[in-house]
Design a protein around this motif. Sequence first.
Motif, mmCIF file in Angstrom:
data_model
loop_
_atom_site.group_PDB
_atom_site.id
_atom_site.type_symbol
_atom_site.label_atom_id
_atom_site.label_comp_id
_atom_site.label_asym_id
_atom_site.label_seq_id
_atom_site.Cartn_x
_atom_site.Cartn_y
_atom_site.Cartn_z
ATOM 1 N N ILE A 16 27.544 3.793 -40.400
ATOM 2 C CA ILE A 16 26.639 3.540 -39.155
ATOM 3 C C ILE A 16 25.539 4.516 -38.766
ATOM 4 C CG2 ILE A 16 26.746 2.989 -36.826
ATOM 5 C CD1 ILE A 16 29.369 1.784 -37.056
ATOM 6 N N VAL A 17 25.709 5.752 -39.019
ATOM 7 C CA VAL A 17 24.883 6.969 -38.671
ATOM 8 C C VAL A 17 23.905 6.918 -39.725
ATOM 9 C CG1 VAL A 17 24.547 9.437 -38.645
ATOM 10 C CG2 VAL A 17 26.406 8.262 -37.173
ATOM 11 N N GLU A 18 24.269 6.819 -41.058
ATOM 12 C CA GLU A 18 23.263 6.859 -42.071
ATOM 13 C C GLU A 18 22.555 5.549 -42.190
ATOM 14 O OE1 GLU A 18 26.004 6.928 -45.638
ATOM 15 O OE2 GLU A 18 26.227 9.123 -45.333
ATOM 16 N N ASN A 19 22.952 4.375 -41.493
ATOM 17 C CA ASN A 19 22.108 3.289 -41.663
ATOM 18 C C ASN A 19 21.059 3.534 -40.382
ATOM 19 O OD1 ASN A 19 21.192 0.729 -41.720
ATOM 20 N ND2 ASN A 19 23.041 -0.467 -40.901
ATOM 21 N N LEU A 20 21.344 3.821 -39.423
ATOM 22 C CA LEU A 20 20.620 4.063 -38.166
ATOM 23 C C LEU A 20 19.570 5.217 -38.290
ATOM 24 C CD1 LEU A 20 23.309 4.201 -35.227
ATOM 25 C CD2 LEU A 20 21.378 2.572 -35.600
ATOM 26 N N ILE A 21 19.972 6.313 -39.313
ATOM 27 C CA ILE A 21 18.736 7.315 -39.615
ATOM 28 C C ILE A 21 17.781 6.456 -40.555
ATOM 29 C CG2 ILE A 21 18.486 9.111 -40.984
ATOM 30 C CD1 ILE A 21 21.204 10.354 -39.704
ATOM 31 N N ASP A 22 18.291 5.928 -41.387
ATOM 32 C CA ASP A 22 17.402 4.994 -42.318
ATOM 33 C C ASP A 22 16.393 4.112 -41.703
ATOM 34 O OD1 ASP A 22 16.577 4.181 -45.116
ATOM 35 O OD2 ASP A 22 17.989 2.486 -45.121
ATOM 36 N N GLU A 23 16.985 3.629 -40.568
ATOM 37 C CA GLU A 23 16.225 2.603 -39.952
ATOM 38 C C GLU A 23 15.314 3.169 -38.905
ATOM 39 O OE1 GLU A 23 17.419 -1.161 -39.229
ATOM 40 O OE2 GLU A 23 18.416 -1.369 -41.227
ATOM 41 N N GLU A 24 15.672 4.612 -38.373
ATOM 42 C CA GLU A 24 15.052 4.950 -37.111
ATOM 43 C C GLU A 24 14.019 6.228 -37.657
ATOM 44 O OE1 GLU A 24 14.557 4.172 -34.061
ATOM 45 O OE2 GLU A 24 16.080 2.543 -34.800
ATOM 46 N N ARG A 25 13.727 6.481 -38.848
ATOM 47 C CA ARG A 25 13.172 7.542 -39.312
ATOM 48 C C ARG A 25 12.140 6.924 -40.289
ATOM 49 N NH1 ARG A 25 14.121 12.177 -36.516
ATOM 50 N NH2 ARG A 25 13.256 13.257 -38.050
ATOM 51 N N SER A 26 10.853 7.649 -40.291
ATOM 52 C CA SER A 26 9.790 7.294 -41.244
ATOM 53 C C SER A 26 10.467 7.829 -42.783
ATOM 54 C CB SER A 26 8.636 8.082 -41.057
ATOM 55 O OG SER A 26 8.738 9.610 -40.936
ATOM 56 N N TRP A 27 11.384 8.800 -42.985
ATOM 57 C CA TRP A 27 11.875 9.347 -44.144
ATOM 58 C C TRP A 27 12.871 8.516 -44.789
ATOM 59 C CZ3 TRP A 27 16.625 11.316 -43.182
ATOM 60 C CH2 TRP A 27 16.869 11.825 -42.083
ATOM 61 N N GLY A 28 13.103 7.288 -44.041
ATOM 62 C CA GLY A 28 14.169 6.193 -44.577
ATOM 63 C C GLY A 28 13.238 5.363 -45.356
ATOM 64 N N ALA A 33 9.431 3.967 -38.655
ATOM 65 C CA ALA A 33 10.934 3.613 -37.903
ATOM 66 C C ALA A 33 10.881 1.938 -38.249
ATOM 67 C CB ALA A 33 11.166 3.857 -36.766
ATOM 68 N N HIS A 34 12.032 1.302 -38.205
ATOM 69 C CA HIS A 34 11.835 -0.253 -38.411
ATOM 70 C C HIS A 34 11.297 -0.911 -37.417
ATOM 71 C CE1 HIS A 34 14.440 -0.177 -42.215
ATOM 72 N NE2 HIS A 34 13.652 0.719 -42.244
ATOM 73 N N TRP A 35 11.704 -0.534 -36.123
ATOM 74 C CA TRP A 35 11.192 -1.194 -34.866
ATOM 75 C C TRP A 35 9.782 -1.049 -34.859
ATOM 76 C CZ3 TRP A 35 8.469 1.221 -30.829
ATOM 77 C CH2 TRP A 35 8.464 2.508 -30.884
ATOM 78 N N LEU A 36 9.169 -0.017 -35.211
ATOM 79 C CA LEU A 36 7.312 0.300 -35.234
ATOM 80 C C LEU A 36 6.986 -0.862 -36.479
ATOM 81 C CD1 LEU A 36 7.150 3.920 -34.929
ATOM 82 C CD2 LEU A 36 6.610 2.209 -33.287
ATOM 83 N N LEU A 37 7.754 -0.926 -37.613
ATOM 84 C CA LEU A 37 7.310 -1.802 -38.396
ATOM 85 C C LEU A 37 7.547 -3.292 -37.975
ATOM 86 C CD1 LEU A 37 9.158 -0.566 -41.670
ATOM 87 C CD2 LEU A 37 6.752 -0.051 -41.076
ATOM 88 N N SER A 38 8.354 -3.631 -37.104
ATOM 89 C CA SER A 38 8.361 -4.794 -36.349
ATOM 90 C C SER A 38 7.378 -4.991 -35.727
ATOM 91 C CB SER A 38 9.581 -5.111 -35.799
ATOM 92 O OG SER A 38 10.782 -4.895 -36.694
ATOM 93 N N ARG A 39 6.879 -4.335 -34.827
ATOM 94 C CA ARG A 39 5.684 -4.058 -33.887
ATOM 95 C C ARG A 39 4.490 -4.301 -34.602
ATOM 96 N NH1 ARG A 39 4.900 -3.338 -28.557
ATOM 97 N NH2 ARG A 39 2.943 -2.959 -28.062
ATOM 98 N N ARG A 40 4.237 -3.567 -35.970
ATOM 99 C CA ARG A 40 3.078 -3.636 -36.852
ATOM 100 C C ARG A 40 2.942 -5.096 -37.037
ATOM 101 N NH1 ARG A 40 3.210 -0.221 -42.102
ATOM 102 N NH2 ARG A 40 3.658 1.406 -40.354
ATOM 103 N N LEU A 41 4.199 -5.920 -37.721
ATOM 104 C CA LEU A 41 4.193 -7.185 -37.995
ATOM 105 C C LEU A 41 3.849 -8.219 -36.885
ATOM 106 C CD1 LEU A 41 4.502 -9.386 -40.139
ATOM 107 C CD2 LEU A 41 6.860 -9.334 -39.341
ATOM 108 N N ALA A 42 4.192 -7.711 -35.841
ATOM 109 C CA ALA A 42 3.897 -8.685 -34.466
ATOM 110 C C ALA A 42 2.323 -8.490 -34.214
ATOM 111 C CB ALA A 42 4.610 -8.267 -33.316
ATOM 112 N N GLU A 43 1.679 -7.365 -34.115
ATOM 113 C CA GLU A 43 0.388 -7.092 -33.966
ATOM 114 C C GLU A 43 -0.560 -7.837 -35.040
ATOM 115 O OE1 GLU A 43 0.416 -2.801 -33.491
ATOM 116 O OE2 GLU A 43 0.929 -2.869 -31.663
ATOM 117 N N ALA A 44 0.095 -7.552 -36.335
ATOM 118 C CA ALA A 44 -0.854 -8.264 -37.373
ATOM 119 C C ALA A 44 -0.855 -9.687 -37.334
ATOM 120 C CB ALA A 44 -0.352 -7.721 -38.699
ATOM 121 N N SER A 45 0.064 -10.313 -36.393
ATOM 122 C CA SER A 45 0.387 -11.642 -36.282
ATOM 123 C C SER A 45 -0.577 -12.274 -35.065
ATOM 124 C CB SER A 45 1.741 -12.136 -36.129
ATOM 125 O OG SER A 45 2.352 -11.749 -37.314
#
Length: 173
Positions: A16-28, A33-45
């Motif tokens: 779980i920790v490895e997964n969270l690190i992967d999704e919350e950091r730019s070096w994953g 971070a994946h939440w920022l990638l989601s926001r980027r998609l929403a803004e581009a939409s």
Amino acid sequence: MNTGLSPLDQKIRRHIVENLIDEERSWGRGDDAHWLLSRRLAEASALRPEELSHPRVAKEALDYVNWVIELGRREYGLVTLAAMSIGGESRRENSIERLVQALLEKYGLSREALEFFYAHMGEAEAHGDPVYKLVEEYATTPERQEKIRTALRTWCEKFRAAQEGIFKVAPRP
């Protein structure tokens, strides 16, 4: 998650920790971070700022999130992890690639806008596959095996309903 300190519990926590690190950091996986990638998609939409700060959320999506939270409260942590990881990370071959192609063609979104999806290509190996080994270690009785199967089946039903609900509230192109 309802876990303790057994060797299996420690493996679950590490995963779980490895997964969270992967999704919350730019070096994953992905360039942010994946939440920022989601926001980027929403803004581009072309969603307006007020739509981003106060999104319309499908009832089915809320039902899905509430079900996952309740499952995590009620069951041993691996049952929830298995439902989400095996259900969510072990997709049909090329499913994300097909989705990205459709978004490129229908909406004309850029590679940068779709980075959330590019970051999740190949997730089965990183996030889904290791959970099969944890399940194998845990599900040594028919009762435990059935708990995993039931959670996975329900996860798929709830997630599918959430996706359908999103189509109901999503703006049309």
